[in-house]
Design an enzyme around this catalytic site. Sequence first.
Site, PDB file in Angstrom:
ATOM      1  N   ASN A 266       2.285   2.858  -8.124  1.00 33.73           N
ATOM      2  CA  ASN A 266       3.063   2.029  -7.206  1.00 33.73           C
ATOM      3  C   ASN A 266       4.552   2.079  -7.565  1.00 33.73           C
ATOM      4  O   ASN A 266       4.887   2.202  -8.741  1.00 33.73           O
ATOM      5  CB  ASN A 266       2.576   0.577  -7.262  1.00 33.73           C
ATOM      6  CG  ASN A 266       1.219   0.406  -6.610  1.00 33.73           C
ATOM      7  OD1 ASN A 266       0.896   1.075  -5.648  1.00 33.73           O
ATOM      8  ND2 ASN A 266       0.427  -0.508  -7.147  1.00 33.73           N
TER       9      ASN A 266
ATOM     10  N   HIS B 186      -7.204   1.055  -3.449  1.00 33.13           N
ATOM     11  CA  HIS B 186      -8.507   0.427  -3.193  1.00 33.13           C
ATOM     12  C   HIS B 186      -8.414  -0.895  -2.437  1.00 33.13           C
ATOM     13  O   HIS B 186      -9.433  -1.582  -2.286  1.00 33.13           O
ATOM     14  CB  HIS B 186      -9.241   0.208  -4.521  1.00 33.13           C
ATOM     15  CG  HIS B 186      -8.464  -0.601  -5.514  1.00 33.13           C
ATOM     16  ND1 HIS B 186      -8.412  -0.277  -6.849  1.00 33.13           N
ATOM     17  CD2 HIS B 186      -7.695  -1.696  -5.375  1.00 33.13           C
ATOM     18  CE1 HIS B 186      -7.649  -1.149  -7.481  1.00 33.13           C
ATOM     19  NE2 HIS B 186      -7.223  -2.023  -6.607  1.00 33.13           N
TER      20      HIS B 186
ATOM     21  N   HIS C 122      -0.559  -1.515   1.005  1.00 33.86           N
ATOM     22  CA  HIS C 122      -0.478  -2.947   0.696  1.00 33.86           C
ATOM     23  C   HIS C 122      -0.087  -3.805   1.893  1.00 33.86           C
ATOM     24  O   HIS C 122       0.023  -5.017   1.776  1.00 33.86           O
ATOM     25  CB  HIS C 122       0.462  -3.222  -0.487  1.00 33.86           C
ATOM     26  CG  HIS C 122      -0.043  -2.685  -1.773  1.00 33.86           C
ATOM     27  ND1 HIS C 122       0.780  -2.401  -2.857  1.00 33.86           N
ATOM     28  CD2 HIS C 122      -1.306  -2.361  -2.182  1.00 33.86           C
ATOM     29  CE1 HIS C 122       0.051  -1.931  -3.857  1.00 33.86           C
ATOM     30  NE2 HIS C 122      -1.213  -1.900  -3.467  1.00 33.86           N
TER      31      HIS C 122
END
Length: 461
Positions: free
Chosen positions: A157, A180, A216
């Site tokens: 990230n 995930h 996200h």
Amino acid sequence: MKFSNDKVSDIQIAYIGGGSMYWAKNLIADLALDHQLSGTIRLYDLDFEKARKNEKLGNSVSDYPETKSKWTYKAYPTLQEALSGSDFVFISILPGTFQEMDSDVHEPEKYGIYQAVGDTIGPGGLVRALRTIPMYVEIAQAIEKFSPDAWVFNYTNPMTLCTQTLFEVFPKIKALGCCHEVFGTQGVLIRMLRDLKGIEDVHRDQVKVNVLGINHFTWIDQATYQNMDLIPLYRQFVDKYFESGFENNKDAWVTNPYTSANRVKFDLFRRYGVIAAAGDRHLAEFMPPWYLKDPDTVRSWKFGLTTVQSRIEKHAATKLFYEKLISGEEKLPLKPSGEEEVRQLKGLIGLHEFVTNVNVPNVGQMKGIPLGAVVETNAVFSANSLRPVYAGELPVEVNNLVLRHVLNQETTLKAAINKDKSLAFKAFVNDPLVNIDVIQAEELFETMLQNTKSYLPGWNT
């Protein structure tokens, strides 16, 4: 690679960040539990001795009676040696230390800006990106030079910007970003089926979802189980649990800063009519400070602020367990991690074909977002092929939320590559969480840049 019936051997995987104490354990266990694949994991890390430890740990697992495959782990001192001859490349690195992370997460709090994670967007995510992108420029250049035909899996990230950088530097790279978070939302839908319909033993593959958005900040506008439309059922589920929230373990969010009661997810569904498909801690950061106004507001939405101190404590506990693994005092538990890297490997090798969500450039699979921008949608994995699935378009009011971040992330990438401080600040102040006076924003930006300047070579800081 060598093929024999339904098995493939001599697979060469370069693992950049191969000194990891976290994701490496999951990878070792997942590979050991699959009987169809074997080969070599070529570990590279800036800290060579850490890579050597994972070499020892990985090779020790070969002797476990429950191990189903044969993998050799070998640490390499240079990136060139690790990459040369590799079929696949995994990238999972930590860009900076807890000192830089502390600035990312907690410096903005002095100005009333709260972040639940601080690694994707918001002021912390942006500054983390500025120091990560130069690392990914070097990695992309090395891949182009030493393993240009390898498939590259990114796990670091900020996912979108790391993946975007790979394509910016090496346009012909075969790369994908893996996360995930959507799996967690499918898990919520599975628990919904049990709670409202009494349906047990549903596997995640049976919950079909259409995924749109960016990492996200993903959304699901279609969800089915055995031809049952789950959107109306989800509406009932949200109404039932909107106030109390819904968790695996009641009130786990109170003591575990990495979980939530899904109330942010439920609120976004009520507002927009599509399922927000990431954890509440991430989703809250993409919105104006509705959910992150202050710690009391955060608590009212039943999630936590993941402090750097909690990460330090988690790291210390992990390090203690890890050292026991290396010494042989403890054995690595061989259980599936829930990640999909083995299925994805097998898909790209050609052992099967399947669909899952990934982060790749938009080639038209998502309408309303510029072509070339990295988006998260479903894609088909098959032999040496990754084909995005047409996802359609989000409702305009949701697409506008997503598009703002897409454009801001592209501005951040341009600023990082060109070392353009002025442009970086424009992206910084345009983030919805930076809801403060522009003079204060300038002060905060300057302080955060100073705190990470050792990772910004060539910048005028």
